[in-house]
Enzyme design. Sequence first.
Site, PDB file in Angstrom:
ATOM      1  N   LYS A   1      59.157  12.773 -13.542  1.00  0.00           N
ATOM      2  CA  LYS A   1      59.075  11.998 -12.305  1.00  0.00           C
ATOM      3  C   LYS A   1      60.438  11.461 -11.902  1.00  0.00           C
ATOM      4  O   LYS A   1      60.781  11.410 -10.718  1.00  0.00           O
ATOM      5  CB  LYS A   1      58.070  10.855 -12.469  1.00  0.00           C
TER       6      LYS A   1
ATOM      7  N   ARG B   1      51.817  22.465 -12.084  1.00  0.00           N
ATOM      8  CA  ARG B   1      50.673  23.094 -12.755  1.00  0.00           C
ATOM      9  C   ARG B   1      49.518  23.179 -11.777  1.00  0.00           C
ATOM     10  O   ARG B   1      49.611  22.701 -10.641  1.00  0.00           O
ATOM     11  CB  ARG B   1      50.251  22.245 -13.959  1.00  0.00           C
TER      12      ARG B   1
ATOM     13  N   HIS C   1      44.439   4.406 -11.699  1.00  0.00           N
ATOM     14  CA  HIS C   1      45.358   5.478 -11.308  1.00  0.00           C
ATOM     15  C   HIS C   1      44.846   6.856 -11.708  1.00  0.00           C
ATOM     16  O   HIS C   1      45.591   7.832 -11.643  1.00  0.00           O
ATOM     17  CB  HIS C   1      46.759   5.241 -11.872  1.00  0.00           C
TER      18      HIS C   1
END
Length: 646
Positions: free
Chosen positions: A120, A296, A239
């Site tokens: 990230k 992915r 989340h």
Amino acid sequence: MSAPRITTVLVANRGEIACRVMRTAKAMGLTTVAVHSATDRQARHSREADICVDLGGSKAADSYLQIDKLIAAAQASGAQAIHPGYGFLSENAGFARAIEAAGLIFLGPPASAIDAMGSKSAAKALMETAGVPLVPGYHGAEQDLETFRLACERIGYPVLLKATAGGGGKGMKVVEHVGELAQALASAQREALSSFGDSRMLVEKYLLKPRHVEIQVFADQHGHCLYLNERDCSIQRRHQKVVEEAPAPGLSPAQRQAMGESAVRAAQAIGYVGAGTVEFLLDARGEFFFMEMNTRLQVEHPVTEAITGLDLVAWQIRVAQGEALPMTQAQVPLHGHAIEVRLYAEDPGHDFLPAAGRLALYRESAPGPGRRVDSGVAQGDVISPFYDPMLGKLIAWGENREQARLRLLAMLDEFAIGGLKTNIGFLRRIIAHPAFAEAQLDTGFIPRHQAQLLPAPGELSDEFWEAAAQAFIQSQPALQRDDERDSPWAATTGLRLGLAAQTSLHLSCEEQDRAVNLAPDGAELHGEYLHRTQQGVRRQHRAIRQGDSLYLHWGGELHCIKAYDPIAAADASHSQQGGLTAPMNGSIVRVLVEVGQQVEAGAQLVVLEAMKMEHSIRAPEAGVVKALFCAEGEMVSEGSALVELE
């Protein structure tokens, strides 16, 4: 550009995604290879594969995360290609490089793309250079508490801690003020290390009422890249996505094009190949911010397949063999609307604690047009505490969003699961909620409607207990011989000469119990449905008998009913007094107290890891630790005593 033809595919994963990948591979005429841990030797993905390889171990770290074992399994089974699924090593550049070094094909992007976007922090730095708007945050290499404290002070609370190397809600914590930072950072780092083998974190501003909209991209080895529309994944818990749909409600064609083209530029900038997802936060003003790229296949890819009619796994295999994308951007279909929900073994009534145990009952909804179930379990399977507790996904498609929503509600009503807790009732309440029907979506949906989505358990009605008793009696396994079935002495109506026929029994359901005196009233059990007539109106309720349990569908929920012995229950309750117990099977990662220590109400005592998440055992009231029955690193079973408070 071309690659060797693929005839055998190994799936380096388990559960639902392994079954889903193998389904397409078999349809393409390929041989499928499953790998499994010692725990998963009899799991559904192992049963469905053409070839199985035992990795040994129980935890993911000893099996599904062992790169050398996975490559050896591919070589031993004759597989030319490895599909990573999602989670585990799916975004591990080292895994992709090792596969390539072994002369095998990785059914995913190049390792360089995983390096660039799989982290990230690296992805955000790249997007910043490319001029893509970012949410304010810190994505640097320094990982000490003081660095994060200063960054959070600059950004402003609340903030969101996120693992740089993973997703799926693992290693993510919302921090409301500086006093929570140290504990949240340490916990998130442990979760990240356990799930992804990498404890590095980033932090960013926690936006209020954003929508989570992501773009499915696909690229081939010839420089072609396109976007396959978008998905709205705004309804989340901790989340973790709960509901996904495509296309995103209310998104204009201009917004779709702007986000799609931005996602394609991001993929092309790093030489991307295969399936990937670029995730954005979309605010109420229509502005979008880059969040991350998942290199992915996503859990929610079926909704994209539903509105495009494409098989993304088949595309992955063909692209890996050097084939070009079969269409242009202008030819990408967008038909109707699709909604997906994730079915988990967890207890919504107890803070969504993961559930482990045997699936005593598992019945999927009936197949049909616009209905799809992607699952990785079957009746009788055991759900292990070592892995993510997702059982499968329900996907409904319709000509419009409302048709898809109603179809999904019907599918949820038809599902029947027993033996452990699931979130199926919670999912039904979301899909049935008026705000969801009106597409009032943002990442705060669940907290905002928590009172309706997670209602406090109420008293079961007299009518429920009466129906439960009727179904329980009529579904009892017959004990008499066939030639006695018509005998009055074998009847179960409770006939007493000179008295009214009546049956008495004591039942329990969801921590409630009731003694029921039942007179014959014409209720009948036909197959798995109880028919009851009241005031001239006949209604039917699904009633499934499994051993000593009856599962009755009532009020949108499937309830488990058993015969109840009050004396035995009182004895069992008395024997369990005096200790705090493990809420599920798992391993002890931290013991935070010692014998003789004074603790306040709510204090953390023990941290338990299960289903790749950490769970805190806290003091229910102030007291003194009288005894400890666990140690760090120890495996414990559900119900095991951990701490005794005085």
